[in-house]
Scaffold this active site. Structure first.
Site, PDB file in Angstrom:
ATOM      1  N   SER A   1       2.321   6.999   0.321  1.00  0.00           N
ATOM      2  CA  SER A   1       1.260   6.159   1.172  1.00  0.00           C
ATOM      3  C   SER A   1      -0.046   6.124   0.743  1.00  0.00           C
ATOM      4  CB  SER A   1       1.692   6.582   2.830  1.00  0.00           C
ATOM      5  OG  SER A   1       0.471   5.821   3.441  1.00  0.00           O
ATOM      6  N   ARG A   2      -0.484   4.953   0.275  1.00  0.00           N
ATOM      7  CA  ARG A   2      -1.804   5.110  -0.441  1.00  0.00           C
ATOM      8  C   ARG A   2      -2.793   5.054   0.747  1.00  0.00           C
ATOM      9  NH1 ARG A   2      -1.134   0.478  -5.260  1.00  0.00           N
ATOM     10  NH2 ARG A   2       1.196   0.754  -5.659  1.00  0.00           N
ATOM     11  N   VAL A   3      -2.468   5.053   1.979  1.00  0.00           N
ATOM     12  CA  VAL A   3      -3.650   5.117   3.215  1.00  0.00           C
ATOM     13  C   VAL A   3      -3.599   6.580   3.599  1.00  0.00           C
ATOM     14  CG1 VAL A   3      -3.911   4.637   5.574  1.00  0.00           C
ATOM     15  CG2 VAL A   3      -3.529   2.787   3.832  1.00  0.00           C
TER      16      VAL A   3
ATOM     17  N   ASP B   1       0.911  -1.154  -0.030  1.00  0.00           N
ATOM     18  CA  ASP B   1       0.015   0.112   0.034  1.00  0.00           C
ATOM     19  C   ASP B   1       0.858   1.137  -0.033  1.00  0.00           C
ATOM     20  OD1 ASP B   1      -1.675  -1.780   2.637  1.00  0.00           O
ATOM     21  OD2 ASP B   1      -2.123  -1.683   0.318  1.00  0.00           O
TER      22      ASP B   1
END
Lengths: 501, 71
Positions: free
Chosen positions: A361-363, A336
């Site tokens: 950071s894909r979050v 992620d």
């Protein structure tokens, strides 16, 4: 004395029923390079533990029509062709209990730190199917790494997989270890998996963690460079199995895989010796599945399933910064997000050598403290503008004041992000420091003195204005009140300390 | 299928005629053939170990002792 020994033995043997066992047996047909080709073993399961000789264990990995390929888990000089081997009826598993915390173990659970064997509460299978979609919850709780650059601009949440990627010697392991050091008091159990590392490095790491008191919440699983390829192949799965033991108790766990490049190489070695067909770069066809099934086990579970989480920080070593090679692209597509470390930045003195532009950071801010989100946005902008103008920095005397001011601000913000790997910073201090940098309190300070300014400012805040810090941490938001207090605190600090201008 | 499997019986001391008779009748019912090869294996320490083809039934003392070790 004698009586107590007898009673101890009786206690241990009590309730044991030793029945006749039924096993599949086979005969070694050929043997070498850590692989035994076995004839027989008709009822063997795929991945079953096979016992060869007296104490040697192996994994039945290749089930063919006329023979079974068994990968040995340890060296054995006493095996001969014609020896009988038998199944154990068990798939590979590691014995875990709460006592494993603070220990250094090998992928089968045997202790490596000269302390007594671990009392086993339950066996966790090394190969498991990852939790299903319905059992999961989205990532919202931050995992603080203590590293300003990461917590501000590439925030990691509990349950996320974030890849740490870079060339050798750029500080990848240091980020992982720094994160472990910062988990003190954060209620997170850490598992550090050392795959193919030098034993001296594992010993050094253990010593560092012990000194910092981190072994009170850390487990180290190690398969070093001189261990068999099979052990190195199993180490990450053992690490995540240990983590799953604590996940079942509803706890948050951090697992660091150092590093998965060596893991892929070990798997390639086993696959080639088992004569499996090879593909790109001689890796076997299922090298993607090797890593995806490992990393999919990192998750955040919903409250019905215990509410625990496993955060994974895999590490990949690139060759000459080539992120488009086979294994790096595989793992990038699984995780992620990634933290991209560059050798150029490292050599220029930017430590941690994080390339903020290429890291993601894909979050993202869903897993970031609100106070941090408030200050990080402005900082990110400052840094982006600085990077754009960085080429003109050499002509700084010929530029207009506005550009010069942007360059100066950007340089100071970039310098404030430099940090020693073993000095993690609590999030409230990070917020205060970044607040100061983004709002111009560093603008008059000489670049070389920025670090000293930071130390002194934090000391000042911790001693005279600790209420500001605790309110940042508690409120998780910079209220107007806190904003005013911060402004006045820094203003007072600036007037009392002019030695760095 | 099962008649092509070879049956090997290992014991610590040679089997008596009575024991051999009981074994043959059991094997005939189980496997279909009453022929078996005998082997004397002192490392068993006691009991029997019967291998039918590649399946091994371990009722020896050594086998039970090794179950006491856990990994």
């Amino acid at each position: 004395m004698k009586q107590s020994l007898l009673s101890v033995l009786e206690q241990q043997l009590d309730g044991l029923s030793l029945d006749a066992t039924k096993r599949s047996v086979g005969k070694i047909v050929s043997f070498g390079d850590g692989i035994a080709t076995v004839d027989g073993l008709d009822q063997v399961m795929s991945g079953e533990l096979i016992v060869l000789g007296k104490n040697t264990y192996g994994l039945a990995l290749n089930l063919k029509a006329d023979h079974v390929g068994v990968v040995l888990l340890s060296e054995d000089r006493d095996l001969r062709v014609g020896d009988t081997v038998s199944t154990t009826g068990r798939l590979l598993s590691i014995g875990v209990s709460d006592q494993i915390i603070g220990r250094v173990v090998d992928p089968l659970g045997a202790p490596l730190d000269a302390k007594p064997p671990i009392k086993i509460k339950s066996y966790e299978a090394l190969e498991k199917i990852a939790p299903g979609v319905i059992t999961r919850k989205s990532v919202t709780v931050p995992l603080q790494t203590g590293i300003k650059a990461i917590d501000a601009m590439i925030p990691i949440g509990r349950g996320q997989r974030e890849l740490i990627i870079g060339d050798r010697g750029t500080g990848k392991s240091a980020i992982g270890l720094g994160t472990i050091l910062n988990q003190k008091g954060q209620n997170v159990i850490c598992v550090y998996v050392a795959i193919g590392q030098k034993r001296s490095f594992v010993a050094q790491t253990t010593a560092v963690l012990e000194k910092a008191g981190a072994m009170d919440y850390t487990v180290i699983v190690s398969a070093s460079a001189s261990d068999s390829a099979a052990m190195q192949f199993l180490a990450p799965y053992a690490g995540v199995s240990v983590a799953e033991f604590f996940l079942k108790q509803g706890k948050d766990v951090l697992v660091i895989y150092d590093d998965l490049s060596k893991h892929a190489v070990a798997y390639r070695e086993i696959s080639l010796l088992l004569r499996r067909p090879s593909g790109r770069e001689a890796y076997p066809g299922d090298v993607f599945y090797l890593h995806s099934r490992l990393l999919e086990r990192a998750c955040r579970l919903n409250d019905d399933n215990g509410g625990g989480s496993i955060t994974a920080l895999p590490i990949i070593e690139t060759q000459a910064s080539d992120v488009s090679a086979y294994i790096p692209t595989n793992v990038i597509s699984i995780t992620d997000g990634q933290i991209y470390l560059e050798a150029d930045l490292f050599n220029a003195g930017v430590k941690p050598a994080i390339n903020v532009g290429l890291s993601v950071s894909r979050v993202g801010s869903a897993a970031q403290l609100k106070s941090m989100k408030q200050v990080a946005g402005k900082m990110r902008l400052d840094l982006a503008q600085y990077r754009e103008l960085a080429a003109f920095a050499q002509f700084s005397s010929d530029l207009d004041t506005k550009t010069k001011a942007q360059l100066d601000r950007g340089a100071r913000v970039a310098t404030i992000l430099n940090q020693q790997w073993d000095e993690p910073m609590p999030v409230e201090e990070q917020v205060a420091v970044i607040y100061a940098a983004s709002n111009g309190y560093l603008d008059g300070i000489k670049l070389e003195q920025v670090k000293k300014w930071e130390e002194a400012a934090l000391d000042y805040l911790k001693s005279s204005h600790s209420s500001i810090l605790s309110s940042i941490k508690k409120e998780a938001k910079i209220t107007e009140e806190t904003d005013k207090q911060l402004k006045s605190a820094f203003a007072t600090f600036a007037t009392t300390h002019t030695e760095w201008r | 299928m099962s008649s092509s499997k070879s049956v090997v019986v290992e014991s610590v001391i040679p089997l008596s005629a009575e024991q051999k008779r009981v074994l043959s009748s059991l094997l005939k019912a189980r496997v279909g053939s009453e022929k078996f090869t005998e082997k004397v294996n002192p490392t068993l320490l006691g009991g029997l170990r019967v291998s039918i083809g590649t399946t091994q039934y371990d009722m020896s003392l050594t086998g039970k002792l090794s179950q006491l070790r856990n990994i």
